[in-house]
Write an enzyme that holds these catalytic residues in place. Structure first.
Site, PDB file in Angstrom:
ATOM      1  N   LYS A   1      39.208  32.010  46.305  1.00 28.29           N
ATOM      2  CA  LYS A   1      38.759  32.264  47.432  1.00 28.29           C
ATOM      3  C   LYS A   1      37.791  33.185  47.603  1.00 28.29           C
ATOM      4  CE  LYS A   1      41.301  33.778  51.911  1.00 28.29           C
ATOM      5  NZ  LYS A   1      42.524  34.072  52.460  1.00 28.29           N
TER       6      LYS A   1
ATOM      7  N   SER B   1      43.746  31.645  56.128  1.00 30.58           N
ATOM      8  CA  SER B   1      42.420  31.728  55.963  1.00 30.58           C
ATOM      9  C   SER B   1      41.819  31.280  54.569  1.00 30.58           C
ATOM     10  CB  SER B   1      42.054  33.305  56.012  1.00 30.58           C
ATOM     11  OG  SER B   1      42.888  33.965  54.776  1.00 30.58           O
ATOM     12  N   SER B   2      42.793  30.685  53.961  1.00 29.11           N
ATOM     13  CA  SER B   2      42.371  30.247  52.517  1.00 29.11           C
ATOM     14  C   SER B   2      41.932  28.723  52.750  1.00 29.11           C
ATOM     15  CB  SER B   2      43.436  30.316  51.369  1.00 29.11           C
ATOM     16  OG  SER B   2      43.940  31.467  51.434  1.00 29.11           O
TER      17      SER B   2
ATOM     18  N   ILE C   1      48.388  36.934  54.169  1.00 31.12           N
ATOM     19  CA  ILE C   1      49.020  38.088  55.028  1.00 31.12           C
ATOM     20  C   ILE C   1      49.813  37.730  56.340  1.00 31.12           C
ATOM     21  CG2 ILE C   1      47.054  38.758  56.373  1.00 31.12           C
ATOM     22  CD1 ILE C   1      47.691  41.587  56.111  1.00 31.12           C
ATOM     23  N   GLY C   2      49.879  36.428  56.599  1.00 30.77           N
ATOM     24  CA  GLY C   2      50.640  35.896  57.671  1.00 30.77           C
ATOM     25  C   GLY C   2      50.642  34.183  57.463  1.00 30.77           C
ATOM     26  N   GLY C   3      50.193  33.840  56.318  1.00 25.76           N
ATOM     27  CA  GLY C   3      50.371  32.304  56.315  1.00 25.76           C
ATOM     28  C   GLY C   3      48.965  31.695  55.444  1.00 25.76           C
ATOM     29  N   SER C   4      48.296  32.753  55.307  1.00 23.53           N
ATOM     30  CA  SER C   4      47.042  32.172  54.811  1.00 23.53           C
ATOM     31  C   SER C   4      46.672  31.419  53.586  1.00 23.53           C
ATOM     32  CB  SER C   4      46.057  33.525  54.723  1.00 23.53           C
ATOM     33  OG  SER C   4      45.609  34.074  55.838  1.00 23.53           O
TER      34      SER C   4
END
Length: 583
Positions: A173, A248-249, A269-272
């Site tokens: 990433k 985000s990934s 950090i939240g589901g990324s």
């Protein structure tokens, strides 16, 4: 209790209070600086006009500088892609016997075995994946830069032949540090700031014989369901270009889902990690925070003490995730980052076959799953019961409280200051901010209040974690099965993070396994979807997932903190049962 009512009312109250405070302070400042005579209005007007002109000039200059930085980054990316294309063509001409399609079809375990026994060469594997990556990137725009240093590493790879990932190309990433390359997080102000050294996990990958070969795209600031930014553009879903690859990934999800990488590293950090894995039809794993070192990974937010970030693997199957974790959890990583607990991978737990006591829930009471999400969970539950596992109904306690009072506040622990500064969003009341920064008594008071708020938030979060664990213990659970956000959204739609970010707050390891695809029946049922509240969020969600027939749908597997191997073992069980059911 409505999910939007509390936060909106509270927010409006705080905004009103803030605005009143601003006006009161402005009156005080004006009297302090200019006195009470009417002429202060003229002076203030002239000052404001001059300041506005200066702001416009600085803004224009900033845009020019930003545009130049972006163009430079695009040229750098294009050159790396062209050089990679040239190297692949040269290799293919000199090695026409290479069976690229066979190499790309192998699982990571099979690939590693053939590399170890010499059936395949690292050069053949590397160039096969590089060629596929270039093809996938042309379709999906998922890569930010080819790491040209990987060819140098390829020449020296035999010095790490004993490594668990010997000869394996690995994508990373964009925010994961690699010496000499930017980690922008999709924001312009981080351009032209190349890393001075490799991140810890990149160093460990190299020591284990892996070859990091490409960096993958992210959304701006890493805080988005979508995957696009002003520097590298928008990444598309490998199954449907009208849909997002997730964030985000998202670059990792698209590249692996498109067949261009056999193994990648993301952050969550939240589901990324989990959201792009779900949207792109691959497996992804968020370990317990600090199980893997975060040193050298870049971020756009700071101050999180209660909602924690993790680096973790993404791949086509669960065994690949486990092999990656085993490779990373080694003495070399523990030496490079002594703050990481020296806990090696527990192969015995991962390979266990004893029956599990599994908690489950379909609707968390906050966000109602789509028809395909609910069906995927019910079908998986039935397969697990048929295989001899015990399924027990479970409800996360006080979820609305956790989301509004702990998650949102904890995620932006610094009051959003770092994120806004990276996005170059400044407060309109610049004059007030200037005075506040130069009024020590007020500033000191604000710092004390903020520290106290963070301390209380941390304590409340710890209390909530123990509350959930107590309920978990009461139900005598080993692991937990729950829905996973999906199917993939249309581009530029927001969404709820309830199903994923709650496990960042709890710091429970969690992973995603694709189990089904959206059917025509799911789409028909979606037409009647109202959600739990019938509010704006439910309506937006319905629009975002509409048109998903054929897209992958996943479930989420969860375990208690530091039981990462048990979580992976549960994921492997789900994967195996689904695979057998499809035969």
């Amino acid at each position: 209790m409505e999910r939007s009512h509390i936060s909106l009312e509270s927010l409006l109250s705080k905004v009103d209070s803030f605005n009143k405070g601003v006006m009161d302070r402005m009156d005080n400042y004006k009297q302090l600086i200019f006195g009470t005579k009417p002429k202060w209005t003229v002076i203030l007007t002239v000052t404001a006009c001059g300041a506005s002109a200066l702001v416009l000039l600085l803004k224009w200059f900033g845009h020019q500088q930003s545009w130049k930085k972006i163009q430079k980054a695009k040229v750098r990316r294009e050159k790396s892609l062209q050089r990679a294309e040239h190297a692949v063509c040269q290799f293919n001409e000199s090695h026409p016997e290479t069976d690229t399609s066979l190499i790309l079809s192998l699982s990571l375990a099979e690939l590693s075995k053939q590399l170890k026994d010499g059936t395949l060469t690292p050069q053949a594997v590397f160039h096969s994946y590089m060629e596929k990556t270039l093809e996938v990137n042309r379709r999906l725009n998922c890569c930010t830069e080819v790491l040209l240093e990987s060819w140098d590493q390829l020449e020296d790879v035999d010095s790490h032949k004993d490594g668990l990932l010997y000869g394996v190309p690995v994508s990373i990433k964009e925010n994961i540090g690699y010496k000499g390359h930017d980690s922008t997080c999709g924001v312009i102000c981080k351009l032209d700031l190349p890393a001075t050294g490799d991140s810890v996990l990149v160093e460990v990958l190299k020591r284990q014989g892996a070859i990091p070969f490409v960096k993958t795209n992210v959304p701006q600031g890493l805080q988005n369901f979508d995957c696009g930014n002003p520097i590298y553009g928008l990444t598309l879903n490998p199954h449907n270009p009208q849909k997002t690859s997730g964030g985000s990934s998202g670059g990792e999800g698209a590249l692996i889902g498109g067949g261009g990488s056999v193994l990648g590293l993301g952050s969550d950090i939240g589901g990324s990690i989990r959201i792009p894995s779900s949207f792109c039809g691959i497996c992804g794993f968020k370990p317990t925070a600090n199980r893997l070192s975060l040193r050298g990974a870049s971020s756009c937010i700071r101050g999180q003490k209660s909602v924690l970030s993790s680096l973790g693997p993404m791949a086509r199957d669960v065994d690949s995730l486990a092999l990656c974790m085993q490779a990373l959890l080694c003495d070399h990583m523990f030496r490079l980052d002594p703050t990481v607990p020296p806990i090696p991978f527990n192969q015995q737990v991962y390979q266990s076959s004893k029956p599990l006591r599994i908690g489950y829930y379909e609707n968390d009471g906050y966000a109602m799953p789509s028809p395909s999400m609910g069906r995927a969970l019910r079908e998986t539950k039935a397969l697990l019961e048929k295989a001899g596992h015990t399924l027990v109904s479970f409800s996360p306690p006080r979820l609305i409280y956790a989301m509004h009072e702990l998650v949102v506040r904890g995620l932006l622990g610094d009051g959003c200051t770092t994120l806004l500064s990276h996005l170059k969003i400044y407060a309109i009341v610049a004059f007030d901010i200037f005075v506040l920064e130069n009024t020590s008594s007020f500033g000191e008071k604000a710092v004390r209040v903020n520290v106290l708020r963070e301390m209380l938030l941390y304590l409340f979060s710890k209390d909530y974690i123990h509350e959930v664990i107590a309920e978990w213990r009461r139900c005598e659970l080993d692991v937990l099965l729950c829905p996973m956000v999906g199917p993939a959204y249309i581009h530029n739609y927001p969404g709820t993070l309830t199903y994923t970010i709650i496990y960042n707050l709890l710091n429970f390891p969690a992973g995603v396994v694709p189990v089904s695809t959206v059917t025509a029946e799911d789409e028909e049922e979606l037409r009647h979807y109202k959600g739990n509240y019938g509010d704006l969020w439910d309506r937006l969600y319905k629009k975002a997932v509409t048109g998903g027939e054929g897209l992958p749908v996943a479930v989420q597997c969860v375990a208690l903190p530091w039981q990462d191997e048990l979580c992976l073992r549960f994921m492997r069980e789900v994967e195996m049962l689904v695979r057998e059911d499809k035969k």
